[in-house]
Scaffold this motif. Sequence first.
Motif, PDB file in Angstrom:
ATOM      1  N   SER A  34       0.833  -1.209   0.227  1.00 46.84           N
ATOM      2  CA  SER A  34       0.100   0.032   0.153  1.00 46.84           C
ATOM      3  C   SER A  34       0.875   1.450  -0.147  1.00 46.84           C
ATOM      4  CB  SER A  34      -0.997   0.009   1.139  1.00 46.84           C
ATOM      5  OG  SER A  34      -0.265  -0.158   2.392  1.00 46.84           O
ATOM      6  N   ASN A  35       2.107   1.034   0.539  1.00 48.85           N
ATOM      7  CA  ASN A  35       2.834   2.186   0.887  1.00 48.85           C
ATOM      8  C   ASN A  35       4.031   2.290  -0.514  1.00 48.85           C
ATOM      9  OD1 ASN A  35       4.406   0.128   1.429  1.00 48.85           O
ATOM     10  ND2 ASN A  35       5.121   1.219   3.460  1.00 48.85           N
ATOM     11  N   TYR A  36       3.801   1.670  -1.581  1.00 43.28           N
ATOM     12  CA  TYR A  36       4.922   1.430  -2.723  1.00 43.28           C
ATOM     13  C   TYR A  36       4.439   2.763  -3.593  1.00 43.28           C
ATOM     14  CZ  TYR A  36       7.200   0.114  -6.701  1.00 43.28           C
ATOM     15  OH  TYR A  36       8.134  -0.039  -7.909  1.00 43.28           O
ATOM     16  N   THR A  37       5.640   3.344  -4.055  1.00 41.99           N
ATOM     17  CA  THR A  37       5.321   4.489  -5.065  1.00 41.99           C
ATOM     18  C   THR A  37       6.318   4.158  -6.056  1.00 41.99           C
ATOM     19  OG1 THR A  37       4.559   5.967  -3.224  1.00 41.99           O
ATOM     20  CG2 THR A  37       5.289   6.884  -5.416  1.00 41.99           C
ATOM     21  N   PRO A  38       6.043   4.113  -7.267  1.00 42.37           N
ATOM     22  CA  PRO A  38       7.086   3.788  -8.650  1.00 42.37           C
ATOM     23  C   PRO A  38       7.812   4.943  -8.341  1.00 42.37           C
ATOM     24  CG  PRO A  38       4.701   3.486  -9.283  1.00 42.37           C
ATOM     25  CD  PRO A  38       4.547   3.853  -7.896  1.00 42.37           C
ATOM     26  N   VAL A  39       8.957   4.640  -8.742  1.00 40.48           N
ATOM     27  CA  VAL A  39      10.333   5.869  -8.807  1.00 40.48           C
ATOM     28  C   VAL A  39      10.101   6.616 -10.350  1.00 40.48           C
ATOM     29  CG1 VAL A  39      12.792   6.270  -9.182  1.00 40.48           C
ATOM     30  CG2 VAL A  39      11.830   4.543  -7.438  1.00 40.48           C
ATOM     31  N   SER A  40      10.105   7.847 -10.252  1.00 42.42           N
ATOM     32  CA  SER A  40       9.866   8.893 -11.475  1.00 42.42           C
ATOM     33  C   SER A  40      11.231   9.554 -11.300  1.00 42.42           C
ATOM     34  CB  SER A  40       8.718   9.569 -11.463  1.00 42.42           C
ATOM     35  OG  SER A  40       8.730  10.348 -12.435  1.00 42.42           O
ATOM     36  N   MET A  41      12.165   9.357 -12.250  1.00 44.17           N
ATOM     37  CA  MET A  41      13.452  10.073 -12.435  1.00 44.17           C
ATOM     38  C   MET A  41      13.381  10.839 -13.735  1.00 44.17           C
ATOM     39  SD  MET A  41      14.698   9.919  -9.394  1.00 44.17           S
ATOM     40  CE  MET A  41      16.533  10.095  -9.666  1.00 44.17           C
ATOM     41  N   PRO A  42      14.221  11.896 -14.016  1.00 48.44           N
ATOM     42  CA  PRO A  42      14.594  12.433 -15.289  1.00 48.44           C
ATOM     43  C   PRO A  42      15.156  11.419 -16.224  1.00 48.44           C
ATOM     44  CG  PRO A  42      15.139  13.929 -13.512  1.00 48.44           C
ATOM     45  CD  PRO A  42      15.070  12.543 -12.989  1.00 48.44           C
ATOM     46  N   MET A  43      14.665  11.155 -17.363  1.00 47.30           N
ATOM     47  CA  MET A  43      15.130  10.147 -18.195  1.00 47.30           C
ATOM     48  C   MET A  43      15.576  10.903 -19.460  1.00 47.30           C
ATOM     49  SD  MET A  43      14.952   7.071 -16.959  1.00 47.30           S
ATOM     50  CE  MET A  43      15.381   7.994 -15.230  1.00 47.30           C
ATOM     51  N   PRO A  44      16.782  10.298 -20.089  1.00 46.78           N
ATOM     52  CA  PRO A  44      17.326  10.757 -21.500  1.00 46.78           C
ATOM     53  C   PRO A  44      16.339  10.397 -22.385  1.00 46.78           C
ATOM     54  CG  PRO A  44      18.649   8.954 -20.570  1.00 46.78           C
ATOM     55  CD  PRO A  44      17.715   9.349 -19.395  1.00 46.78           C
ATOM     56  N   GLU A  45      16.509  10.695 -23.750  1.00 46.08           N
ATOM     57  CA  GLU A  45      15.636  10.412 -24.875  1.00 46.08           C
ATOM     58  C   GLU A  45      16.291   8.856 -25.146  1.00 46.08           C
ATOM     59  OE1 GLU A  45      15.953  13.151 -27.957  1.00 46.08           O
ATOM     60  OE2 GLU A  45      15.326  14.856 -27.083  1.00 46.08           O
ATOM     61  N   THR A  46      15.042   8.107 -25.697  1.00 38.62           N
ATOM     62  CA  THR A  46      15.437   6.789 -25.976  1.00 38.62           C
ATOM     63  C   THR A  46      16.140   6.706 -27.272  1.00 38.62           C
ATOM     64  OG1 THR A  46      13.344   6.302 -24.798  1.00 38.62           O
ATOM     65  CG2 THR A  46      14.183   4.611 -26.379  1.00 38.62           C
ATOM     66  N   ARG A  47      17.188   6.116 -27.267  1.00 41.45           N
ATOM     67  CA  ARG A  47      17.917   5.623 -28.716  1.00 41.45           C
ATOM     68  C   ARG A  47      17.604   4.477 -29.392  1.00 41.45           C
ATOM     69  NH1 ARG A  47      24.160   7.379 -26.510  1.00 41.45           N
ATOM     70  NH2 ARG A  47      23.609   9.457 -25.855  1.00 41.45           N
ATOM     71  N   PRO A  48      17.130   4.543 -30.471  1.00 41.39           N
ATOM     72  CA  PRO A  48      16.889   3.411 -31.250  1.00 41.39           C
ATOM     73  C   PRO A  48      17.994   2.373 -31.577  1.00 41.39           C
ATOM     74  CG  PRO A  48      17.062   5.403 -32.751  1.00 41.39           C
ATOM     75  CD  PRO A  48      16.988   5.753 -31.407  1.00 41.39           C
ATOM     76  N   GLN A  49      17.727   1.106 -31.561  1.00 37.81           N
ATOM     77  CA  GLN A  49      18.845  -0.061 -31.445  1.00 37.81           C
ATOM     78  C   GLN A  49      19.436   0.211 -33.143  1.00 37.81           C
ATOM     79  OE1 GLN A  49      17.804  -3.680 -29.917  1.00 37.81           O
ATOM     80  NE2 GLN A  49      17.999  -2.958 -27.555  1.00 37.81           N
ATOM     81  N   VAL A  50      20.738   0.022 -33.194  1.00 41.99           N
ATOM     82  CA  VAL A  50      20.932  -0.140 -34.563  1.00 41.99           C
ATOM     83  C   VAL A  50      21.802  -1.455 -34.569  1.00 41.99           C
ATOM     84  CG1 VAL A  50      22.557   0.850 -36.175  1.00 41.99           C
ATOM     85  CG2 VAL A  50      21.345   2.220 -34.648  1.00 41.99           C
ATOM     86  N   ARG A  51      21.372  -2.322 -35.564  1.00 45.99           N
ATOM     87  CA  ARG A  51      21.745  -3.710 -35.789  1.00 45.99           C
ATOM     88  C   ARG A  51      22.610  -3.570 -37.100  1.00 45.99           C
ATOM     89  NH1 ARG A  51      19.973  -7.704 -32.793  1.00 45.99           N
ATOM     90  NH2 ARG A  51      18.261  -7.297 -31.302  1.00 45.99           N
ATOM     91  N   GLN A  52      23.991  -4.254 -37.161  1.00 44.95           N
ATOM     92  CA  GLN A  52      24.888  -4.477 -38.075  1.00 44.95           C
ATOM     93  C   GLN A  52      24.604  -5.657 -38.928  1.00 44.95           C
ATOM     94  OE1 GLN A  52      26.451  -1.855 -39.236  1.00 44.95           O
ATOM     95  NE2 GLN A  52      26.348  -0.740 -37.119  1.00 44.95           N
ATOM     96  N   ALA A  53      24.404  -5.387 -40.188  1.00 45.32           N
ATOM     97  CA  ALA A  53      24.147  -6.610 -41.261  1.00 45.32           C
ATOM     98  C   ALA A  53      25.399  -7.703 -40.996  1.00 45.32           C
ATOM     99  CB  ALA A  53      24.089  -6.192 -42.723  1.00 45.32           C
ATOM    100  N   ASN A  54      24.801  -8.824 -41.072  1.00 47.58           N
ATOM    101  CA  ASN A  54      25.661  -9.999 -41.205  1.00 47.58           C
ATOM    102  C   ASN A  54      26.461 -10.158 -39.517  1.00 47.58           C
ATOM    103  OD1 ASN A  54      24.688 -10.834 -43.540  1.00 47.58           O
ATOM    104  ND2 ASN A  54      26.478  -9.696 -44.321  1.00 47.58           N
ATOM    105  N   SER A  55      25.920  -9.538 -38.616  1.00 53.18           N
ATOM    106  CA  SER A  55      26.828  -9.529 -37.074  1.00 53.18           C
ATOM    107  C   SER A  55      25.766  -9.996 -35.902  1.00 53.18           C
ATOM    108  CB  SER A  55      27.117  -8.020 -36.977  1.00 53.18           C
ATOM    109  OG  SER A  55      27.685  -8.008 -35.482  1.00 53.18           O
ATOM    110  N   LEU A  56      26.500 -10.820 -35.224  1.00 50.25           N
ATOM    111  CA  LEU A  56      25.731 -11.474 -34.008  1.00 50.25           C
ATOM    112  C   LEU A  56      25.807 -10.505 -33.159  1.00 50.25           C
ATOM    113  CD1 LEU A  56      27.511 -14.943 -34.081  1.00 50.25           C
ATOM    114  CD2 LEU A  56      25.139 -14.233 -34.975  1.00 50.25           C
TER     115      LEU A  56
END
Length: 263
Positions: free
Chosen positions: A60-82
């Motif tokens: 009942s006393n739990y409150t989610p943490v809200s902090m300043p967040m940076p902008e989300t960066r899209p994931q970049v995948r290289q071709a033919n790379s694991l």
Amino acid sequence: MNAPKPHNPKRSSLKRSRALLLTCTALAAFGLSACGTADRLSQVGRTPALSGIDNPTHASNYTPVSMPMPETRPQVRQANSLWSMGSRAFFKDQLAAQVGDLITVIIEIADNAQLTNTTQRSRANSEDAGLTGLFGLEAELGKVLPDAVNPGNLLGLESGSSSSGSGTINRQEAINLRVAAVVAQKLPNGNMVVYGRQEVRVNFEVRELIVGGIIRPEDISSTNTIDYDRLAEARIAYGGRGHITDVQQPRYGQQVMDIIMPF
């Protein structure tokens, strides 16, 4: 013979209201104390109960943490790379990374603080004023001012002040503990909110350890542990409850008197 005072309905109503308020306050205090006393009496001869293992986010006393967040960066995948950006290994990472994962928090506090402050201040002021000559009219001052007035020493002021203060702080704290915490929340920038709670009961005394804070995945060691000084907004509590702790606390009546007494 004194005449009887006329009846004042407003004054009588005010007295009844005050009496009713005092009665209600007394009954409420008695009810609260009775409930607490009944609850404590029901625990006589029993060991202190341990808290259940529950999801901390459902408390009942739990409150989610809200902090300043940076902008989300899209994931970049290289071709033919694991390899993918943000990965820490080619294989599955065994370290805490998702909500519900476990991580061990190492608490090794050895604080030693010594502070000594001394302040001294003094001041002395002196002002003198006189009128030894005024176009030959200084002799006429005796006609206006009292005879005891000396024209060469008309005004004299003196003042002085001093203050001194000292303070000393000598504090030593040492705590060495390890507690497993649960990842309760994952923030948009990848940081994680962890919360851990540990209870140990010895006879009729329960020792409780609570730790919580925000960690970075980069600060987690290869053994899935993290030092307490890596926790942002760290909250660490170490205490207990039971017979010994109860005896060390003042009675509720004394606590109430300490609060309401102005002196």
